[in-house]
Write a protein that holds these residues in place. Structure first.
Motif, PDB file in Angstrom:
ATOM      1  N   LYS A 146      37.420   7.543  69.944  1.00 40.86           N
ATOM      2  CA  LYS A 146      37.194   7.114  68.761  1.00 40.86           C
ATOM      3  C   LYS A 146      36.264   8.015  67.670  1.00 40.86           C
ATOM      4  N   SER A 147      36.643   7.588  66.412  1.00 42.28           N
ATOM      5  CA  SER A 147      36.052   8.347  65.317  1.00 42.28           C
ATOM      6  C   SER A 147      35.942   7.444  64.010  1.00 42.28           C
ATOM      7  N   SER A 148      35.038   7.466  63.331  1.00 39.88           N
ATOM      8  CA  SER A 148      35.080   6.993  61.972  1.00 39.88           C
ATOM      9  C   SER A 148      34.968   8.062  60.954  1.00 39.88           C
ATOM     10  N   ALA A 149      35.364   9.392  61.217  1.00 41.08           N
ATOM     11  CA  ALA A 149      35.040  10.408  60.447  1.00 41.08           C
ATOM     12  C   ALA A 149      36.160  10.497  59.393  1.00 41.08           C
ATOM     13  N   GLY A 150      36.275   9.793  58.477  1.00 38.46           N
ATOM     14  CA  GLY A 150      37.399   9.978  57.260  1.00 38.46           C
ATOM     15  C   GLY A 150      38.555   9.278  57.918  1.00 38.46           C
ATOM     16  N   PHE A 151      39.536   9.116  57.060  1.00 36.23           N
ATOM     17  CA  PHE A 151      40.842   8.658  57.504  1.00 36.23           C
ATOM     18  C   PHE A 151      41.490   9.099  58.586  1.00 36.23           C
ATOM     19  N   ASP A 152      42.660   8.670  59.204  1.00 39.39           N
ATOM     20  CA  ASP A 152      42.898   9.221  60.363  1.00 39.39           C
ATOM     21  C   ASP A 152      44.174  10.168  59.955  1.00 39.39           C
ATOM     22  N   LEU A 153      44.052  11.502  59.937  1.00 40.52           N
ATOM     23  CA  LEU A 153      45.065  12.575  59.545  1.00 40.52           C
ATOM     24  C   LEU A 153      46.101  12.443  60.626  1.00 40.52           C
ATOM     25  N   THR A 154      45.898  12.065  61.830  1.00 43.53           N
ATOM     26  CA  THR A 154      46.707  12.432  63.172  1.00 43.53           C
ATOM     27  C   THR A 154      47.958  11.435  62.848  1.00 43.53           C
ATOM     28  N   LYS A 155      47.415  10.478  62.350  1.00 43.78           N
ATOM     29  CA  LYS A 155      48.761   9.267  61.924  1.00 43.78           C
ATOM     30  C   LYS A 155      49.650   9.738  60.985  1.00 43.78           C
ATOM     31  N   LEU A 156      49.204  10.641  59.764  1.00 43.88           N
ATOM     32  CA  LEU A 156      49.873  11.089  58.922  1.00 43.88           C
ATOM     33  C   LEU A 156      51.173  11.849  59.352  1.00 43.88           C
ATOM     34  N   PHE A 157      50.937  12.567  60.277  1.00 42.10           N
ATOM     35  CA  PHE A 157      51.858  13.484  60.866  1.00 42.10           C
ATOM     36  C   PHE A 157      52.954  12.828  61.893  1.00 42.10           C
ATOM     37  N   ILE A 158      52.375  11.637  62.340  1.00 37.97           N
ATOM     38  CA  ILE A 158      53.155  10.935  63.315  1.00 37.97           C
ATOM     39  C   ILE A 158      54.409  10.172  62.624  1.00 37.97           C
ATOM     40  N   GLY A 159      55.522  10.552  63.045  1.00 38.07           N
ATOM     41  CA  GLY A 159      56.844   9.794  62.126  1.00 38.07           C
ATOM     42  C   GLY A 159      57.266  10.686  61.113  1.00 38.07           C
ATOM     43  N   ALA A 160      56.351  11.657  60.747  1.00 41.65           N
ATOM     44  CA  ALA A 160      56.833  12.642  59.283  1.00 41.65           C
ATOM     45  C   ALA A 160      57.932  13.618  59.889  1.00 41.65           C
ATOM     46  N   GLU A 161      58.415  13.689  60.894  1.00 40.14           N
ATOM     47  CA  GLU A 161      59.590  14.406  61.505  1.00 40.14           C
ATOM     48  C   GLU A 161      59.662  15.621  60.948  1.00 40.14           C
ATOM     49  N   GLY A 162      58.442  16.373  60.999  1.00 39.28           N
ATOM     50  CA  GLY A 162      58.270  17.903  60.724  1.00 39.28           C
ATOM     51  C   GLY A 162      58.549  18.009  59.425  1.00 39.28           C
ATOM     52  N   THR A 163      58.393  17.029  58.326  1.00 37.52           N
ATOM     53  CA  THR A 163      58.430  17.335  56.908  1.00 37.52           C
ATOM     54  C   THR A 163      57.025  17.650  56.304  1.00 37.52           C
ATOM     55  N   LEU A 164      56.099  17.407  56.825  1.00 37.61           N
ATOM     56  CA  LEU A 164      54.716  17.519  56.265  1.00 37.61           C
ATOM     57  C   LEU A 164      53.823  18.675  57.001  1.00 37.61           C
ATOM     58  N   GLY A 165      54.457  19.253  58.087  1.00 37.65           N
ATOM     59  CA  GLY A 165      53.884  20.158  59.184  1.00 37.65           C
ATOM     60  C   GLY A 165      54.659  20.362  60.380  1.00 37.65           C
ATOM     61  N   ILE A 166      54.395  21.197  61.220  1.00 32.13           N
ATOM     62  CA  ILE A 166      54.832  21.475  62.466  1.00 32.13           C
ATOM     63  C   ILE A 166      53.842  21.375  63.441  1.00 32.13           C
ATOM     64  N   ILE A 167      54.085  20.527  64.284  1.00 31.32           N
ATOM     65  CA  ILE A 167      52.919  19.981  65.426  1.00 31.32           C
ATOM     66  C   ILE A 167      53.380  21.112  66.671  1.00 31.32           C
ATOM     67  N   THR A 168      51.962  21.779  66.918  1.00 31.43           N
ATOM     68  CA  THR A 168      52.182  22.829  68.173  1.00 31.43           C
ATOM     69  C   THR A 168      51.425  22.259  69.327  1.00 31.43           C
ATOM     70  N   GLU A 169      50.460  21.423  69.143  1.00 31.33           N
ATOM     71  CA  GLU A 169      49.612  21.124  70.228  1.00 31.33           C
ATOM     72  C   GLU A 169      49.274  19.690  69.984  1.00 31.33           C
ATOM     73  N   ALA A 170      49.018  19.052  71.209  1.00 28.98           N
ATOM     74  CA  ALA A 170      48.347  17.591  71.081  1.00 28.98           C
ATOM     75  C   ALA A 170      47.377  17.375  72.279  1.00 28.98           C
ATOM     76  N   THR A 171      46.461  16.370  72.026  1.00 29.56           N
ATOM     77  CA  THR A 171      45.563  15.752  73.059  1.00 29.56           C
ATOM     78  C   THR A 171      46.156  14.367  73.022  1.00 29.56           C
ATOM     79  N   LEU A 172      46.302  13.948  74.425  1.00 27.70           N
ATOM     80  CA  LEU A 172      46.915  12.870  74.619  1.00 27.70           C
ATOM     81  C   LEU A 172      46.035  11.986  75.612  1.00 27.70           C
ATOM     82  N   ARG A 173      45.852  10.749  75.381  1.00 29.14           N
ATOM     83  CA  ARG A 173      45.106   9.891  76.268  1.00 29.14           C
ATOM     84  C   ARG A 173      45.918   9.513  77.361  1.00 29.14           C
ATOM     85  N   LEU A 174      45.269   9.436  78.607  1.00 27.98           N
ATOM     86  CA  LEU A 174      45.832   8.893  79.672  1.00 27.98           C
ATOM     87  C   LEU A 174      45.309   7.636  80.249  1.00 27.98           C
TER      88      LEU A 174
END
Length: 570
Positions: free
Chosen positions: A270-298
């Motif tokens: 968890k983190s309170s360091a500013g707003f969640d930029l990760t979610k900005l790209f979730i569902g953006a369908e590659g229109t805001l940036g191209i995702i190349t790597e991810a860290t996934l919680r298990l």
């Protein structure tokens, strides 16, 4: 190294750098893509290699050289010059392709009901040194399993950048229950690797958020991590673990249209360091940036088993599910299939049993033996009040697997129900209590239009899919009419036109009605801020951008294969 397909749409100067990372971190690589519209800015990408860092990150040094801003229409792409430069940079015949069959194939999805327009050039990026510049639209591609016309080229043409070879699992942090991987890794392969280590990504072993994977998420087989994040996907496990928009994606590495490579946050839970930029790209369908790597919680895999019950109609079944969920029962999944789908399954011939041809709920319980038995007793008592019959709890692991395999086979059984037909898959979601209203309206529309459309869905989330079958263009026109009605009805019921498949080119015109002008305007502002020249995946997601006039994406249906799947665990 062969990289997987990357597609980038929109006019611009594209710099592509592929970097490789080995699992033991001795070498590090990540694909970097920078695109800038002609006349805006020119970017140079510097590559670096990290040989010993315990937490390797993408390193890109970007220098902006200002040029005159483009004030008129978007520049006309010079594909002849781009092709000449690319072939000079990549003399090997396997890297740069203009083969018509390949240009077409890289614009298609394995499951899409849309036929994409072919690209102009396909580039298979290989390494950090593979850096080139050219003025063209760009479309990213990875797994090719999307459903809403996400991969089609714009009318002016495009270069398809193949990301599929970014398929490395970089680190499995067992103590922290997370995994770092590249965007081209499929959730199936990730789960198999985790299975070997006793932790799966979704329904078994360990899991990640995206259902995302089957971790808690389980999208279509062959979906990649990058695509799953980009479309905000989910699946049968969402009732327990949520969707790709939850907390299962800890961070992502993204290449922005400016050419800068960013990592959205650190690896902490968890983190309170500013707003969640990760979610900005979730569902953006590659229109805001191209995702190349991810860290996934298990998440730890818990013992599970399956139960089934039949109902007289959709409303009684849905009301039973609402009652169960509102009392906190430990359900991992709860699926609904209608009587027509059951009929198709019985005819398909892969099941060892003949199901009563009624509306059926498939439950998956998880926990200790005591928890499962207690949950089963509670569920049986509740559904009996709602008119359920023939409740069955699997007696052992094999029976549980066999029952759930029938649920997995529903799509293929329905495709085989009318031989020679193709299928259009709908995807709408409403508050769970409104699901009977939506399904009833859909069934009335199908009957009125003379269409055959078996229904299955994730009833615990209010999400359902109808596979609308059609044999010719005349029926396809009726299918489009029915699909439009269903989308509008879902929005009317305070729902969404897309529960888990994304927007693409197929559903963007519904967003104004669903979200409102203010919300869409804000989305457009974010897009214009990050990608002022509309470089990444143009013609997708945003309703303010008209689709290319000559694209096939909105004109023809695309067959969904009815090949029988190999048995798979989920």
């Amino acid at each position: 190294m062969q990289l997987r397909r990357l597609h980038i749409k929109d006019f611009g100067i594209l710099l592509i750098g592929g970097l490789q990372r080995s699992y033991d971190r001795c070498s590090y690589t990540i694909l970097a893509v920078a695109v800038i519209a002609g006349g805006a800015s020119l970017f140079a990408l510097a590559r670096s290699r990290d040989t010993g860092s315990s937490n390797p990150t993408a390193k890109a040094i970007v220098e902006a050289v200002p040029t005159a801003l483009q004030t008129g229409s978007e520049p006309v792409p010079n594909f002849s010059k781009a092709l000449e430069d690319l072939q000079a940079e990549f003399p090997e015949s396997s890297i740069v392709s203009t083969d018509p069959s390949e240009l077409y194939a890289y614009a298609q999805s394995a499951y899409s009901q849309f036929v994409g327009s072919p690209h102009t050039i396909v580039v298979h990026v290989r390494s950090t040194e593979d850096v080139v510049k050219y003025l063209v639209p760009i479309v990213p591609y990875s797994g090719g399993t999307s459903l809403e016309g996400n991969l089609s080229a714009p009318s002016a043409g495009s270069i398809c950048v193949d990301l599929s070879a970014l398929d490395k699992i970089i680190a499995i942090n067992e103590s922290d229950a997370d995994v770092v991987c590249q965007a081209g890794v499929t959730w199936n392969d990730l789960n198999e690797t985790l299975k070997e280590k006793g932790m799966l990504l979704c329904s078994r072993y360990y899991r990640t958020d995206r259902r995302i994977l089957r971790h808690s998420l389980d999208p279509g087989r062959g979906a990649t991590i990058g695509g799953m994040i980009s479309t905000g996907c989910s699946g049968t496990n969402a009732v327990r673990y949520g969707t790709a928009r939850g907390e299962w994606i800890l961070n992502i590495t993204v290449v922005l249209p400016s050419g800068e490579v960013i990592k959205t946050r650190q690896r902490a839970r968890k983190s309170s360091a500013g707003f969640d930029l990760t979610k900005l790209f979730i569902g953006a369908e590659g229109t805001l940036g191209i995702i190349t790597e991810a860290t996934l919680r298990l998440a730890p895999v818990l013992p599970s088993t399956v139960a089934v019950a039949q109902f007289s109609d959709i409303r009684h079944a849905t009301n039973a599910v609402c009652d169960i969920l509102n009392h906190g029962a430990a359900l991992q999944c709860v699926e609904i299939i209608d009587e027509l789908t059951i009929k198709a399954l019985n005819r398909y011939g892969t099941s060892a049993r003949k199901w009563p041809e009624k509306v059926t709920l498939f439950f998956k319980f998880q926990g200790s033996d005591n928890v499962i038995q207690e949950t089963s007793r509670y569920v049986e008592s509740v559904i009996t009040k709602h008119g359920a019959t023939d409740y069955q709890l699997a007696s052992n692991e094999q029976e549980s697997e066999d029952i759930w395999q029938d649920r997995r086979n529903a799509l293929f059984a329905c495709l085989a129900y009318r031989p020679g037909c193709q299928g259009w898959m709908t995807d709408v979601c409403v508050p769970v209590s409104r699901l009977p209203d939506l399904i009833s309206a859909a069934k009335q529309d199908f009957e009125e239009l003379g269409l055959v459309a078996p229904i299955a869905g994730h009833v615990g989330d209010g999400n359902f899919h109808a596979l609308v079958l059609y044999a010719d263009d005349a029926e396809l026109a009726l299918v489009r009419e029915a699909v439009g009605r269903i989308n509008r009805k879902a929005i009317e019921l305070e729902g969404t036109c897309t529960g888990e498949h994304g927007v693409g080119a197929g559903k963007r015109n519904y967003l104004l009605t669903e979200l409102g002008e203010g919300t869409v305007a804000l989305m457009r502002t974010i897009k214009q801020t990050l990608d002022p020249h509309n470089l990444f995946n143009p013609g997708k997601l945003y309703p303010d951008v008209s689709p290319p006039s000559d694209t096939n994406a909105s004109n023809k249906g695309h067959a969904i294969s009815n090949t029988k799947p190999a048995s798979s665990k989920s």
